[in-house]
Design an enzyme around this catalytic site. Structure first.
Site, PDB file in Angstrom:
ATOM      1  N   TYR A  44     -12.842 -10.833  -1.515  1.00  0.00           N
ATOM      2  CA  TYR A  44     -12.671  -9.893  -0.414  1.00  0.00           C
ATOM      3  C   TYR A  44     -13.999  -9.416   0.177  1.00  0.00           C
ATOM      4  O   TYR A  44     -14.031  -8.886   1.283  1.00  0.00           O
ATOM      5  CB  TYR A  44     -11.879  -8.660  -0.865  1.00  0.00           C
ATOM      6  CG  TYR A  44     -10.483  -8.923  -1.362  1.00  0.00           C
ATOM      7  CD1 TYR A  44      -9.886 -10.185  -1.246  1.00  0.00           C
ATOM      8  CD2 TYR A  44      -9.739  -7.905  -1.948  1.00  0.00           C
ATOM      9  CE1 TYR A  44      -8.609 -10.414  -1.713  1.00  0.00           C
ATOM     10  CE2 TYR A  44      -8.456  -8.128  -2.413  1.00  0.00           C
ATOM     11  CZ  TYR A  44      -7.897  -9.381  -2.313  1.00  0.00           C
ATOM     12  OH  TYR A  44      -6.637  -9.597  -2.782  1.00  0.00           O
ATOM     13  N   LEU A  82       5.530  -6.276   2.483  1.00  0.00           N
ATOM     14  CA  LEU A  82       6.200  -6.171   3.781  1.00  0.00           C
ATOM     15  C   LEU A  82       6.069  -7.447   4.611  1.00  0.00           C
ATOM     16  O   LEU A  82       6.740  -7.591   5.636  1.00  0.00           O
ATOM     17  CB  LEU A  82       5.646  -4.985   4.568  1.00  0.00           C
ATOM     18  CG  LEU A  82       5.734  -3.635   3.833  1.00  0.00           C
ATOM     19  CD1 LEU A  82       5.138  -2.528   4.679  1.00  0.00           C
ATOM     20  CD2 LEU A  82       7.171  -3.322   3.441  1.00  0.00           C
ATOM     21  N   SER A 138      -3.322  -0.657   4.255  1.00  0.00           N
ATOM     22  CA  SER A 138      -3.374  -0.190   5.631  1.00  0.00           C
ATOM     23  C   SER A 138      -4.724   0.469   5.841  1.00  0.00           C
ATOM     24  O   SER A 138      -5.354   0.936   4.883  1.00  0.00           O
ATOM     25  CB  SER A 138      -2.253   0.817   5.915  1.00  0.00           C
ATOM     26  OG  SER A 138      -2.366   1.303   7.243  1.00  0.00           O
ATOM     27  N   ARG A 194      -0.192   5.952   7.630  1.00  0.00           N
ATOM     28  CA  ARG A 194       0.570   4.915   6.923  1.00  0.00           C
ATOM     29  C   ARG A 194       0.153   4.835   5.458  1.00  0.00           C
ATOM     30  O   ARG A 194       0.983   4.580   4.577  1.00  0.00           O
ATOM     31  CB  ARG A 194       0.371   3.564   7.605  1.00  0.00           C
ATOM     32  CG  ARG A 194       1.293   2.474   7.076  1.00  0.00           C
ATOM     33  CD  ARG A 194       1.266   1.254   7.941  1.00  0.00           C
ATOM     34  NE  ARG A 194       1.762   1.528   9.287  1.00  0.00           N
ATOM     35  CZ  ARG A 194       1.740   0.649  10.280  1.00  0.00           C
ATOM     36  NH1 ARG A 194       1.234  -0.559  10.073  1.00  0.00           N
ATOM     37  NH2 ARG A 194       2.214   0.968  11.461  1.00  0.00           N
ATOM     38  N   ASN A 235       3.060   5.218   2.603  1.00  0.00           N
ATOM     39  CA  ASN A 235       3.331   4.162   1.623  1.00  0.00           C
ATOM     40  C   ASN A 235       3.353   4.694   0.196  1.00  0.00           C
ATOM     41  O   ASN A 235       3.931   4.056  -0.694  1.00  0.00           O
ATOM     42  CB  ASN A 235       2.281   3.057   1.744  1.00  0.00           C
ATOM     43  CG  ASN A 235       2.490   2.173   2.957  1.00  0.00           C
ATOM     44  OD1 ASN A 235       3.587   2.088   3.502  1.00  0.00           O
ATOM     45  ND2 ASN A 235       1.432   1.509   3.392  1.00  0.00           N
TER      46      ASN A 235
END
Length: 256
Positions: free
Chosen positions: A48, A185, A225, A230, A234
């Site tokens: 990442y 999701l 997110s 959000r 979550n």
């Protein structure tokens, strides 16, 4: 937030904050916002390229290191350099140990998979990783590692209602391996009546229903997110529960 026990390691918070593909200041701000909102499980990876930002955010959060569960992952292409990569990750994350270190993807060759796993086991024995595991492994690939005397504590996989498979979930349970889900999701139709009706019944969003469904199956789930509202939403899945009929209906979405 409930936790799931890991064999011989710390409890894994059931909702974690995933950091792919956040980079730079966006990654730092998002992790800081997540910690402020109450997340205590942060997931990153060498691939990442944001371990430094994650480490700075944890350090700047004001939380003690022991309050935050940190996961990072080793690229399979780093086989043979596990120790050097781990030391680099620890420096970037500003910590002396990982709560969970995973092999990000299975190396192509069986012998190499075993070699990499042996190095993770050595890191755990040295106290550099409290728990170790794998990501994106099949059950057969997990079984290959039995001869090492150390079975993965976790297998982190792409999981959501569309990918639900009772046999796969049961297979992990039989092996004492926690199945952890990412991208909950993605590939999920949040407008499906099964989800919208459950959401209306509990006065929550369909996305929150999907996350709660993971918890009902005792599956830790990673959400991501960069939006503070959000990020907070979550995490708000501990205040309601799905009934068995709702869970069964969501299970069936994988067959559509």
């Amino acid at each position: 937030m409930p936790v799931v026990a890991l064999r011989g390691g710390p409890g894994l918070p059931m909702v974690g904050f995933g950091t792919w593909p956040l980079r730079g200041r966006q990654a730092y701000d998002a992790v800081l916002a997540a910690l402020a909102a109450g997340y205590r499980h942060i997931d990153t990876a060498t691939m990442y390229r944001n371990e430094d930002e994650v480490g700075r955010a944890v350090a700047d959060s004001g939380l003690d290191r022991g309050e935050v569960f940190i996961t990072t992952k080793l690229r399979s292409s780093d086989a043979g350099r596990e120790h050097q990569v781990l030391r680099r990750s620890l420096r970037a994350l500003r910590t002396d140990y990982l709560d969970l270190w995973l092999v990000h993807w299975p190396p192509a060759r069986r012998g190499l998979r075993q070699q990499v796993w042996n190095e993770l086991s050595a890191a755990k024995a040295a106290g550099l990783a409290r728990s170790i595991g794998v990501s994106n492994y099949s059950l057969a690939q997990i079984d290959e590692l039995d001869g090492s005397g150390e079975r993965p504590a976790v297998n982190q996989v792409h999981w959501n209602p569309a990918r639900f498979d009772a046999a796969t979930l049961a297979g992990h349970g039989e092996r004492g391996v926690v199945l952890e889900g990412y991208s909950p999701l993605k590939d999920t139709d949040l407008a499906d009546p099964v989800l919208t009706e459950a959401a209306a019944a509990h006065k929550v969003s369909p996305a929150q229903v999907v996350l709660r469904w993971h918890l009902e199956h005792q599956i830790p789930v990673l959400v991501k997110s960069s939006q503070p509202d959000r990020i907070r939403a979550n995490l708000e899945v501990a205040g309601f529960a799905l009934d068995p009929g709702e869970v069964a209906g969501i299970d069936q979405l994988g067959r559509k």
